[in-house]
Scaffold this active site. Sequence first.
Site, PDB file in Angstrom:
ATOM      1  N   GLU A 176       0.827  -1.217   0.000  1.00 17.83           N
ATOM      2  CA  GLU A 176       0.000   0.000   0.000  1.00 17.83           C
ATOM      3  C   GLU A 176       0.857   1.262   0.000  1.00 17.83           C
ATOM      4  O   GLU A 176       0.618   2.190   0.780  1.00 17.83           O
ATOM      5  CB  GLU A 176      -0.934   0.000   1.207  1.00 17.83           C
ATOM      6  CG  GLU A 176      -1.901  -1.167   1.206  1.00 17.83           C
ATOM      7  CD  GLU A 176      -2.957  -1.096   2.296  1.00 17.83           C
ATOM      8  OE1 GLU A 176      -2.647  -0.642   3.395  1.00 17.83           O
ATOM      9  OE2 GLU A 176      -4.094  -1.516   2.009  1.00 17.83           O
ATOM     10  N   ASP A 231      -8.467  -8.823   3.554  1.00 14.91           N
ATOM     11  CA  ASP A 231      -8.259  -7.777   4.546  1.00 14.91           C
ATOM     12  C   ASP A 231      -9.345  -7.730   5.612  1.00 14.91           C
ATOM     13  O   ASP A 231     -10.231  -6.877   5.548  1.00 14.91           O
ATOM     14  CB  ASP A 231      -8.190  -6.414   3.841  1.00 14.91           C
ATOM     15  CG  ASP A 231      -7.735  -5.313   4.773  1.00 14.91           C
ATOM     16  OD1 ASP A 231      -7.281  -5.634   5.875  1.00 14.91           O
ATOM     17  OD2 ASP A 231      -7.833  -4.132   4.397  1.00 14.91           O
ATOM     18  N   GLU A 262     -12.724  -2.382  11.911  1.00  9.55           N
ATOM     19  CA  GLU A 262     -12.620  -1.614  10.675  1.00  9.55           C
ATOM     20  C   GLU A 262     -13.754  -1.938   9.712  1.00  9.55           C
ATOM     21  O   GLU A 262     -14.359  -1.046   9.127  1.00  9.55           O
ATOM     22  CB  GLU A 262     -11.265  -1.907  10.022  1.00  9.55           C
ATOM     23  CG  GLU A 262     -11.100  -1.219   8.684  1.00  9.55           C
ATOM     24  CD  GLU A 262      -9.732  -1.458   8.062  1.00  9.55           C
ATOM     25  OE1 GLU A 262      -8.855  -2.036   8.720  1.00  9.55           O
ATOM     26  OE2 GLU A 262      -9.545  -1.053   6.899  1.00  9.55           O
TER      27      GLU A 262
END
Length: 695
Positions: A288, A362, A390
Amino acid sequence: MNFKLIFLLLLTTLCRADDGYRLWLKYDLIKDATKRAAYARSAQFIVLNSTNPVLKTAADELQTGLQGLLGKTVPIVANAGGKTGGILLTTSPVAELTNEGYRITGKQNITITGKTDAGVLYGAFALLRHLQTRQSIDRLSLTSNPKIQLRMLNHWDNVDASIERGYAGQSLWKWYELPERIDPRYRDYARANASIGINGTVVNNVNASSRFLTAEYLQKVAALANVFRPYGIKIYLSIYFPAPKTIGKLKTADPLDPEVNQWWVDKANEIYKLIPDFGGFLVKANSEGQPGPQDYGRNHADGANMLAKALAPHNGIVIWRAFVYKADGISDRFKAAYDEFKPLDGQFEKNVIVQVKNGPIDFQPREPFSPIFGTMPQTPLGMEFQITQEYLGHATHLVYEAPLFKECLESDTYAGGRGSTVAKVVDGSLHNYKLTAIAGVANTGSDRNWTGHPLTQANWYAFGRLAWDHTLTSQAIANEWVTMTLTPEPQSVKTVTDLLLKSREIYVNYNTPLGLSRPWTGAHFAPEPWQNRSSRPDWTAVYYHRADSIGLGFDRTVKGSQALAQYRPEVQKQWNNPETCPLPYLLWFHHVPWTQKLNTDRTLWEELCTRFYTGAESVGGMQNEWASVKKDIDPETFANVAGRLATQQKEAIWWRDAWVLYLQEFARQPIPAPFKKPDRTLQEVKELVDIYQLR
Ligand code: BDP
């Protein structure tokens, strides 16, 4: 002061609402006088004959706990003086104990034995837990050894006190006050962790600032390490791979460059001078946008090994993350980590552990286990779970995560034949790893109750308990946590435990049923299945669900991206065929026609609608169950949870509406009976989501 005032003051103190700060270490007085008296007979004094700081912590914690539970001060003495009825703390090389294990036995005295001081500390907490959950102490005989060596929290906390993916306020660490001022909360943080066996903490974000490696910040880190040490907790740092350039002023951070190597050796020496028991480095590299060894044409092993050599003389370790995917966004992101790491199996130094997220993408509400777990026998693999929510509705949705953790740990990789669970890979028993680790990305923050949502303290708790012993059941853990934290009343314990246990499945149903996923760009909060624009294709929603006029889901079979080939043949066999692929994973691996009949006897479209609708409806059920325990729950906590459940109800309907209205455009079928069509249009839902994206 008159009596009336004194009385009122007393009353306000007694009636003060529980703000959740004490977590599961509340130690409130045991109401049952008979039980209290029985416990008190065996806890008349604590014997500690040592100045060891960890043992001292154990004795102090016992004293604090007993004071609360029994309502009397239990003295700490250097020897029993011939008396019985005390709690003895002792270290001894008992054969059945591993380093941090404990044994608690009791007849006339209760003896807590550890092979090491940390073992005694964990034993002290275990005894307190035993009393907090009101269990019998007749013929006490409890032996427990941790199954995994490094049980860690990963904090994604930044220098400016913000927390990446944090939903409970600001960072716990007050970097600008350290090292001079030590917030008393650091100690309570350490207590909470030690009570569940966590023995390591990475205090800064994996998207790391090089500032943490400067002399100035290392002083601050050392101050925290000093607070954590008596609790058996080691400190670790996330590092910024090009630190030799940013703070060392070198021209390169190439892991094969001798000057760069020397820089890390010097840095390690500097750190260990300040923090002799420093744990090591956690590294996110070439992921990332983070720099890493590949920027210099090297691979992950080159990078990890360079750091490992610098840390090895001090017994430090490198935790190198496998969460990597290339910037091209062309190939299936599912495959990225395996493609990069599998070829490196066996090439890492002995003090390197590769930390793998539970799923291949993820931290989704539900993912199949990462294929890496089944295919790197020569490299110690650590588990990375995410405790912070998240993708699980941040702090307004109740999702008890133990079932999620267990589902992954109990998955069979077939790496050494049937029964080769992920847990056996991670605890080292399958491949005989010398190093074993498990990490949870923390959900803590500066909110007074630590986690924002009062009930998701249970996730921090469950992570620690499973890190210690992954064979514990989700139910047993929930039961303990509720009893210690909310109420010991059996009926309410049962109701709240049940509520926790079903919460994850309910969430999956209204959020990502049948193997849908949602790693779309942004805050990862609002439903946005229509999102189709981003700087890279795999940061869009449409990339993952692939809805079209024929059906839904990502084909990862040989006809599709072939990601399934990364699993062992036995796993492939089950998942390859849409008929035998378990429904929870169906759309992870198959593009299924809308009209396809599933083994529930409903078509895909009907099944999806059923799950979205019943999922959202079940939140109403959770509200009712919560309402039924009101009499046994502290009023502040009760109201806090009730409010959040109401928000969850609203948002669950929002998720349901967004998905069904959007997917209906492809499926072109009515919402099946008995479900009513949403009373808003797709456009209206989109507008609602837009509000969340406004700056
Ligand atoms: C993703 C998060 C991102 C993290 C990244 C990671 O969205 O904020 O930096 O994982 O784990 O889940 O490195």
